[in-house]
Design an enzyme around this catalytic site. Structure first.
Site, mmCIF file in Angstrom:
data_model
loop_
_atom_site.group_PDB
_atom_site.id
_atom_site.type_symbol
_atom_site.label_atom_id
_atom_site.label_comp_id
_atom_site.label_asym_id
_atom_site.label_seq_id
_atom_site.Cartn_x
_atom_site.Cartn_y
_atom_site.Cartn_z
ATOM 1 N N ARG A 1 -7.822 -2.383 -3.194
ATOM 2 C CA ARG A 1 -8.765 -1.742 -4.127
ATOM 3 C C ARG A 1 -8.783 -2.403 -5.496
ATOM 4 O O ARG A 1 -9.858 -2.550 -6.084
ATOM 5 C CB ARG A 1 -8.548 -0.236 -4.217
ATOM 6 C CG ARG A 1 -7.360 0.272 -4.960
ATOM 7 C CD ARG A 1 -6.683 1.380 -4.236
ATOM 8 N NE ARG A 1 -5.967 0.880 -3.077
ATOM 9 C CZ ARG A 1 -6.214 1.267 -1.825
ATOM 10 N NH1 ARG A 1 -7.125 2.151 -1.566
ATOM 11 N NH2 ARG A 1 -5.518 0.757 -0.828
ATOM 12 N N THR A 2 -7.647 -2.803 -6.023
ATOM 13 C CA THR A 2 -7.665 -3.363 -7.380
ATOM 14 C C THR A 2 -8.471 -4.658 -7.405
ATOM 15 O O THR A 2 -9.321 -4.870 -8.267
ATOM 16 C CB THR A 2 -6.233 -3.602 -7.882
ATOM 17 O OG1 THR A 2 -5.516 -2.376 -7.802
ATOM 18 C CG2 THR A 2 -6.215 -4.098 -9.315
ATOM 19 N N LYS B 1 3.629 -25.768 -4.263
ATOM 20 C CA LYS B 1 3.837 -27.225 -4.311
ATOM 21 C C LYS B 1 4.655 -27.619 -5.531
ATOM 22 O O LYS B 1 4.772 -28.790 -5.859
ATOM 23 C CB LYS B 1 2.495 -27.943 -4.376
ATOM 24 C CG LYS B 1 1.598 -27.739 -3.172
ATOM 25 C CD LYS B 1 0.338 -28.576 -3.354
ATOM 26 C CE LYS B 1 -0.648 -28.358 -2.229
ATOM 27 N NZ LYS B 1 -1.922 -29.037 -2.504
ATOM 28 N N ARG C 1 -2.786 -10.805 -10.347
ATOM 29 C CA ARG C 1 -1.640 -10.011 -9.866
ATOM 30 C C ARG C 1 -0.607 -10.994 -9.346
ATOM 31 O O ARG C 1 -0.932 -11.923 -8.613
ATOM 32 C CB ARG C 1 -2.086 -9.051 -8.759
ATOM 33 C CG ARG C 1 -0.913 -8.384 -8.048
ATOM 34 C CD ARG C 1 -1.353 -7.321 -7.079
ATOM 35 N NE ARG C 1 -1.878 -6.142 -7.755
ATOM 36 C CZ ARG C 1 -2.181 -4.991 -7.139
ATOM 37 N NH1 ARG C 1 -2.024 -4.889 -5.828
ATOM 38 N NH2 ARG C 1 -2.633 -3.965 -7.815
ATOM 39 N N HIS D 1 0.735 -1.996 -14.751
ATOM 40 C CA HIS D 1 -0.571 -2.028 -14.086
ATOM 41 C C HIS D 1 -1.533 -1.302 -15.027
ATOM 42 O O HIS D 1 -1.960 -0.181 -14.772
ATOM 43 C CB HIS D 1 -0.452 -1.310 -12.735
ATOM 44 C CG HIS D 1 -1.580 -1.545 -11.788
ATOM 45 N ND1 HIS D 1 -2.818 -2.028 -12.183
ATOM 46 C CD2 HIS D 1 -1.667 -1.355 -10.439
ATOM 47 C CE1 HIS D 1 -3.594 -2.110 -11.118
ATOM 48 N NE2 HIS D 1 -2.918 -1.719 -10.054
HETATM 49 C C1 NCD Z 1 -0.643 0.319 -6.679
HETATM 50 C C2 NCD Z 1 -0.010 -1.018 -7.057
HETATM 51 O O1 NCD Z 1 -0.378 -2.064 -6.503
HETATM 52 O O2 NCD Z 1 0.823 -0.977 -7.932
HETATM 53 N N1 NCD Z 1 -1.848 0.161 -5.984
HETATM 54 C C3 NCD Z 1 -2.990 -0.047 -6.710
HETATM 55 O O3 NCD Z 1 -3.149 -1.050 -7.372
HETATM 56 N N2 NCD Z 1 -3.887 0.954 -6.741
HETATM 57 C C4 NCD Z 1 0.294 1.264 -6.044
HETATM 58 C C5 NCD Z 1 0.963 0.882 -4.774
HETATM 59 O O4 NCD Z 1 0.759 -0.209 -4.218
HETATM 60 O O5 NCD Z 1 1.737 1.705 -4.270
#
Ligand code: NCD
Length: 338
Positions: free
Chosen positions: A57-58, A86, A107, A135
């Protein structure tokens, strides 16, 4: 804070008025997110969407938010596709990728890595999650959701009562949300986790210094009794040495409709950053809650689009131009409310 051209790396960059500004812009994005209108304000701009850790989703939310503002998205997904394998430094990767993009979402599995990358980037970088550290966009969409849900109950964020449940040690969403709540007044927070997975002391201290009332518990039922928000989280299996270690805690705090009816106040809002672990051994938010109108988990994801559109518009300094580049949409896909 000055949004234009800034990296968004930590929730600690924000003051309370910055949050209100993000939320105001997010609300303006609603007709575009709902496809009642389109805008080409970011036409020609390229988002580098770099996700080197699992994400659904992110990543798609950032990408869709950029598309909805008229921009294009280039993606790199998974550690194997990154030249770091590499031997390239994150700094060199940042110098190269920022030449191809106008803004980057990233990320990466190590705490502090996105800030390191941003230090060498020639364009703004938004932190999509750096290890168990932070986050920030998730915390913003969580608080935006809390504000909306509480407004429907005639309340605000100040004076909120919230239970954060699950893996508070490794869960970056609760780290950022905890820091964000420190900007508000008179919050009561119950931290529910196994003793080994408690919220890091530095974040507890930030919340305490804000004057908030903090209670620590390892028992679900009494903790959900007098709160406005139940914020459940997943055991962050990927941060444990192996699956067996994670299994020790999985399924420790399961909420279902029976427990909700028995212990929660009638309008308690249920939240989760998602993904919820729906396997039988975990099942932290039971599917039997899906018919509960206070389950806000899919409203959170819808709100994420608005908040991420707002962040792009603020950082790329086009908030005042969105409307100028708007046009009508000749199609409509009806969606059921969540
Ligand atoms: C979260 C994350 O990646 O920190 N998910 C997200 O981005 N909505 C929470 C999780 O993965 O549990």
């Amino acid at each position: 804070m000055e949004f234009t051209g800034s990296h968004i790396l930590s929730i600690q960059q924000f003051e309370r008025e910055d949050i209100q500004q993000v939320f105001r812009v997010a609300a303006q994005m609603e007709p575009y997110a709902q496809r009642r209108k389109a805008t080409r304000v970011l036409e020609g701009a390229i988002l580098g969407n770099m996700f080197f850790e699992a994400s659904t989703r992110t990543r798609i939310s950032f990408g869709s938010a950029f598309n909805l503002l008229g921009g294009e998205v280039r993606e790199s997904v998974g550690m194997d596709s990154l030249s770091v394998v590499k031997g390239e430094s994150l700094q060199d990767t940042a110098r190269v990728l920022s030449g191809f993009s106008d803004i980057i979402c990233m990320r990466y599995p190590e705490a502090g890595s996105v800030a390191e990358f941003a230090g060498a980037s020639r364009v703004p970088v938004l932190n999509g999650g750096d290890g168990s550290n932070e986050h920030p966009s998730q915390a913003l969409l969580d608080l935006f959701t809390i504000e909306k849900e509480m407004a429907g109950r005639g309340r605000g964020i100040d004076g909120l009562r919230i239970a954060m449940i699950g893996d508070l040690k490794y869960g970056r969403t609760v780290h950022s949300l905890g820091k964000l709540l420190a900007l508000y007044d008179n919050i009561q927070i119950v931290l529910v986790s196994p003793p080994e997975l408690q919220m890091p002391e530095d974040i507890v201290e930030i919340m305490r210094s804000a004057g908030h009332q903090i209670e620590v518990s390892d028992s679900l039922e009494p903790s959900i009794a007098h709160v406005d928000i139940v914020y459940s989280t997943r055991i962050q299996e990927e941060r444990f040495p192996d699956r067996q270690q994670a299994d020790l805690y999985r399924g420790r705090f399961r909420l279902n409709q029976g427990l909700y009816t028995k212990h929660c106040e009638p309008n308690t809002v249920i939240m989760h950053p998602l993904p919820r672990d729906s396997r039988a051994e975990a099942n932290e938010l039971d599917r039997d809650l899906d018919g509960n109108p206070n389950l806000a988990i899919f409203r959170q994801t819808d709100n994420g689009l608005l908040v991420r559109m707002a962040l792009f518009a603020l950082v790329l300094d086009v908030v005042g131009l969105v409307e100028d580049y708007a046009c009508d949409v000749p199609w409509h896909v009806p969606k059921t409310p969540v």
